[in-house]
Scaffold this active site. Structure first.
Site, PDB file in Angstrom:
ATOM      1  N   ASP A 142       0.871  -1.175   0.000  1.00 40.13           N
ATOM      2  CA  ASP A 142       0.000   0.000   0.000  1.00 40.13           C
ATOM      3  C   ASP A 142       0.904   1.220   0.000  1.00 40.13           C
ATOM      4  OD1 ASP A 142      -1.743   2.143   0.696  1.00 40.13           O
ATOM      5  OD2 ASP A 142      -3.121   0.717   1.636  1.00 40.13           O
ATOM      6  N   ILE A 160       1.048   3.423   6.546  1.00 35.83           N
ATOM      7  CA  ILE A 160       0.140   3.471   7.702  1.00 35.83           C
ATOM      8  C   ILE A 160      -0.827   4.637   7.490  1.00 35.83           C
ATOM      9  CG2 ILE A 160      -0.085   3.721  10.202  1.00 35.83           C
ATOM     10  CD1 ILE A 160       2.816   2.740  10.458  1.00 35.83           C
ATOM     11  N   HIS A 161      -2.110   4.324   7.415  1.00 39.51           N
ATOM     12  CA  HIS A 161      -3.158   5.331   7.214  1.00 39.51           C
ATOM     13  C   HIS A 161      -4.460   4.757   7.754  1.00 39.51           C
ATOM     14  CE1 HIS A 161      -4.905   3.096   3.852  1.00 39.51           C
ATOM     15  NE2 HIS A 161      -3.651   2.732   3.655  1.00 39.51           N
ATOM     16  N   GLY A 162      -5.521   5.507   7.664  1.00 39.97           N
ATOM     17  CA  GLY A 162      -6.801   5.127   8.263  1.00 39.97           C
ATOM     18  C   GLY A 162      -7.321   3.762   7.870  1.00 39.97           C
ATOM     19  N   VAL A 180      -5.242   1.202   9.646  1.00 41.82           N
ATOM     20  CA  VAL A 180      -5.469   1.297  11.090  1.00 41.82           C
ATOM     21  C   VAL A 180      -6.861   0.809  11.468  1.00 41.82           C
ATOM     22  CG1 VAL A 180      -5.713   2.947  12.994  1.00 41.82           C
ATOM     23  CG2 VAL A 180      -3.791   3.128  11.433  1.00 41.82           C
TER      24      VAL A 180
END
Length: 160
Positions: free
Chosen positions: A9, A13-15, A18
């Site tokens: 991706d 680290i992103h919404g 998470v």
């Protein structure tokens, strides 16, 4: 180390990672394997700010990530993130086991062909995807845990 998921991706680290993947899989640890960000303290700290409470995370070079994976006997549920097929191939060459890889998001851009709604690739990247698939890595294009799985190997013309 118990690898629950390896995900490609380009947002790392992103919404979506998470809220979607960590919760769905009970992820306790995130490992970002990225040579550029591992040496950029500002980018590293920005990524780590997005990590949810109760989840540990680190950003390491690809080689250091492979060393940690190999040396760890932990049973902690771990998500490994890489930004693209080149980084995934480098991790594979380092010996990280990857029978199955989730390909979640690789943005569009110049000279990039649309493979799925969320996954785009240059001709070179298509070649990398094909090589990984032919080496036995199962490539599943899947945006969210609830999304249907698309066989990326078929889309890049990998030989079985």
């Amino acid at each position: 180390m118990r690898i629950s998921l390896i995900r490609v991706d380009d947002r790392l680290i992103h919404g979506q990672v998470v809220m979607g993947w960590t919760q769905a899989l009970g992820i306790e640890q995130i490992l970002v394997a990225d040579d550029e960000i591992a040496v950029d303290e500002t980018q590293k700290q920005l990524l780590l700010m997005a990590v949810p409470a109760g989840v540990t995370a680190d950003v390491l070079s690809i080689a250091d990530s492979a060393t940690i994976v190999d040396a760890s006997d932990s049973d902690v549920s771990t998500l490994i993130l890489v930004r693209g097929p080149a980084e995934l191939a480098a991790l594979h060459r380092e010996g990280v086991p990857m029978p199955r890889v989730n390909v979640g998001n690789v943005h569009t851009g110049p000279d990039r062909k649309r493979l799925t709604k969320e996954v785009h690739a240059t001709e070179d990247e298509i070649g990398i995807w094909r090589e990984l698939a032919e080496a036995g890595v199962r490539l599943e294009a899947r945006w969210l845990p609830s999304s249907p799985v698309t066989d990326l190997a078929r889309l890049v013309g990998a030989q079985s």
